[in-house]
Motif scaffolding. Structure first.
Motif, short mmCIF file in Angstrom:
data_model
loop_
_atom_site.label_atom_id
_atom_site.label_comp_id
_atom_site.label_asym_id
_atom_site.label_seq_id
_atom_site.Cartn_x
_atom_site.Cartn_y
_atom_site.Cartn_z
N LYS A 218 0.40 -0.88 -0.50
CA LYS A 218 0.01 -0.31 -0.17
C LYS A 218 0.81 1.20 -0.58
CE LYS A 218 -3.72 -1.88 2.38
NZ LYS A 218 -4.99 -2.05 3.89
N SER A 219 2.40 0.71 -0.20
CA SER A 219 3.05 2.58 0.45
C SER A 219 4.01 2.02 -1.05
CB SER A 219 3.35 2.97 1.54
OG SER A 219 3.85 1.71 2.64
N PHE A 220 5.30 3.46 -0.71
CA PHE A 220 6.31 3.05 -1.19
C PHE A 220 7.25 3.65 -0.21
CE2 PHE A 220 4.70 5.71 -3.49
CZ PHE A 220 5.65 7.29 -3.71
N ARG A 221 8.61 3.48 -0.11
CA ARG A 221 10.02 4.32 0.81
C ARG A 221 10.67 5.20 -0.38
NH1 ARG A 221 11.99 1.34 6.02
NH2 ARG A 221 9.65 2.13 6.76
N ILE A 222 10.90 6.33 0.50
CA ILE A 222 11.84 6.61 -0.18
C ILE A 222 13.18 7.62 0.81
CG2 ILE A 222 12.31 9.61 -1.70
CD1 ILE A 222 10.67 7.55 -3.44
N TRP A 223 14.51 7.32 0.37
CA TRP A 223 15.72 7.88 1.28
C TRP A 223 15.54 9.79 1.01
CZ3 TRP A 223 17.12 6.60 6.18
CH2 TRP A 223 16.21 6.34 6.84
N ILE A 224 15.44 10.79 1.54
CA ILE A 224 15.96 12.31 1.38
C ILE A 224 17.39 12.49 2.10
CG2 ILE A 224 14.69 14.08 1.41
CD1 ILE A 224 13.36 12.57 -0.02
N ILE A 225 18.61 12.72 1.10
CA ILE A 225 19.29 13.67 1.63
C ILE A 225 19.02 14.64 2.21
CG2 ILE A 225 20.82 11.50 -0.20
CD1 ILE A 225 20.99 14.56 -2.39
N PRO A 226 20.01 15.50 3.27
CA PRO A 226 20.10 16.81 3.42
C PRO A 226 20.06 17.99 2.44
CG PRO A 226 21.99 15.39 4.64
CD PRO A 226 21.25 14.50 3.25
N HIS A 227 20.95 18.08 1.55
CA HIS A 227 20.70 18.72 -0.03
C HIS A 227 19.23 18.61 -0.81
CE1 HIS A 227 21.58 20.68 -3.41
NE2 HIS A 227 20.87 19.93 -3.51
N THR A 228 18.13 17.55 -0.74
CA THR A 228 16.84 17.70 -1.64
C THR A 228 15.59 18.17 -0.12
OG1 THR A 228 17.60 15.42 -2.40
CG2 THR A 228 15.22 16.05 -2.26
N TYR A 229 16.29 17.93 0.93
CA TYR A 229 15.31 18.10 2.44
C TYR A 229 15.59 19.97 2.66
CZ TYR A 229 13.68 18.76 6.83
OH TYR A 229 13.07 19.03 8.64
N GLU A 230 16.90 20.32 2.81
CA GLU A 230 16.70 21.75 2.75
C GLU A 230 16.96 22.66 1.80
OE1 GLU A 230 21.36 21.67 3.26
OE2 GLU A 230 21.29 20.33 5.23
N ARG A 231 16.24 21.98 0.27
CA ARG A 231 16.13 22.52 -1.19
C ARG A 231 14.87 22.32 -1.71
NH1 ARG A 231 20.60 24.42 -4.15
NH2 ARG A 231 19.50 25.27 -5.84
N THR A 232 14.32 22.43 -1.29
CA THR A 232 12.96 22.09 -1.63
C THR A 232 11.54 21.93 -0.30
OG1 THR A 232 12.40 19.45 -0.77
CG2 THR A 232 13.36 19.85 -2.81
N ALA A 233 9.89 22.01 -0.95
CA ALA A 233 8.94 21.95 0.25
C ALA A 233 8.97 20.83 1.03
CB ALA A 233 8.25 22.74 -0.93
N LEU A 234 9.62 19.54 1.02
CA LEU A 234 9.41 18.77 1.85
C LEU A 234 9.91 18.72 3.30
CD1 LEU A 234 10.86 15.64 -0.34
CD2 LEU A 234 8.88 15.83 0.46
N ARG A 235 10.81 19.68 3.24
CA ARG A 235 11.27 20.77 5.49
C ARG A 235 10.02 21.12 5.26
NH1 ARG A 235 13.22 24.16 0.98
NH2 ARG A 235 12.39 27.17 1.65
N GLU A 236 8.60 21.14 4.92
CA GLU A 236 7.76 21.64 5.55
C GLU A 236 6.78 20.65 5.81
OE1 GLU A 236 6.31 25.50 4.01
OE2 GLU A 236 4.62 24.44 2.52
N ARG A 237 6.58 19.24 5.09
CA ARG A 237 6.19 18.60 5.12
C ARG A 237 5.87 17.75 5.75
NH1 ARG A 237 4.68 21.60 1.68
NH2 ARG A 237 4.60 20.84 -0.84
#
Length: 204
Positions: free
Chosen positions: A157-176
Motif C-alpha cells: 500500500k506504500s513505497f519508501r524514499i530516502w531524502i538526503i540533506p540537500h534535497t530536504y533543505e532545497r525543497t518544500a519537503l522541509r515543511e511537510r
C-alpha cells in the motif's frame, strides 16, 4: 518536459476561486529569469501556464488559472498563502537531464505515513492508490511534488524514499508532515511498456 530537479521553492501569494477556474499566484526569484506570459512552470510537479506576470523588487509573481480537474487531482487544493511549492522551468533542448523525464501530469495523490530523520537523512513513506503503485518499482524513478527521487522500497500500500540533506533543505519537503498530501507522477517509461504489451496481447 521537466527533469524533476527543483530549481527553487516559491511561496503561494494568493488563491482565489472564480466561476471558471481557481487563480493561483506564486512568488519566486530564480525561475523568473526569462519567464514570459504563456510559458510553462512546474509547481509541485504540476505543469501550469503563466497567465499574468508581475515584478516585485527582485522577485516575480506569476498567476496561473487552474481547472477544477487540476485542483482536484493535485495537492495545490490544500495550499494556503505562504505555503512553499517546488518550482522548475521546462527542460531546454540543449539542457542536461539531471533527474528523469517528468511530464508535469500528476497521476494521483499520496499521503505521508512516515517522515522521520535517521542520522543525516530522512526516511519518507508514502501511501498511494493501487493505480499509482502498479508503476512504482524498486530502484525506479518517481516524481514526488516534482522532485525526481529513487524508490528505496515498495509495499502493498506504500513505497519508501530516502531524502538526503540537500534535497530536504532545497525543497518544500522541509515543511511537510505526516498526513500531508504529495503529488505523484510515475515514470513515463513504465506506462509505455504496459501500453505496448497490452496492445500486443490484445492483437494476438
Amino acid at each position: 518536459m521537466f527533469t524533476g530537479i527543483v530549481e527553487e521553492t516559491g511561496a503561494i501569494a494568493r488563491i482565489r476561486p472564480t466561476p471558471k477556474s481557481i487563480e493561483l499566484a506564486v512568488r519566486f526569484n530564480r525561475c523568473g529569469r526569462g519567464l514570459k506570459m504563456g510559458d510553462s512552470l512546474a509547481v509541485n510537479g504540476c505543469c501550469l501556464t503563466v497567465v499574468e506576470l508581475a515584478s516585485r523588487g527582485k522577485d516575480k509573481c506569476a498567476q496561473f488559472d487552474l481547472l477544477k480537474e487540476t485542483w482536484r487531482r493535485t495537492n495545490l487544493q490544500f495550499a494556503k498563502p505562504g505555503s512553499l511549492v517546488n518550482l522548475e522551468r521546462p527542460l531546454r533542448a540543449d539542457g542536461r537531464l539531471g533527474g528523469h523525464f517528468v511530464t508535469g501530469h500528476i497521476d494521483g495523490l499520496g499521503r505521508i505515513t512516515r517522515w522521520e530523520r535517521i542520522g543525516p537523512d530522512h526516511v519518507l513513506d508514502i501511501a498511494a492508490a493501487p493505480a499509482v503503485l502498479r508503476y512504482v518499482v524498486f530502484k525506479g524513478s518517481i516524481a514526488v511534488d516534482g522532485i525526481s527521487l529513487t524508490v528505496a522500497g515498495v509495499g502493498k500500500k506504500s513505497f519508501r524514499i530516502w531524502i538526503i540533506p540537500h534535497t530536504y533543505e532545497r525543497t518544500a519537503l522541509r515543511e511537510r508532515k505526516v498526513g500531508d498530501a504529495l503529488n505523484l507522477e510515475t515514470d513515463l517509461l513504465g506506462k509505455y511498456v504496459e501500453k505496448f504489451l497490452t496492445s500486443r496481447t490484445a492483437g494476438a
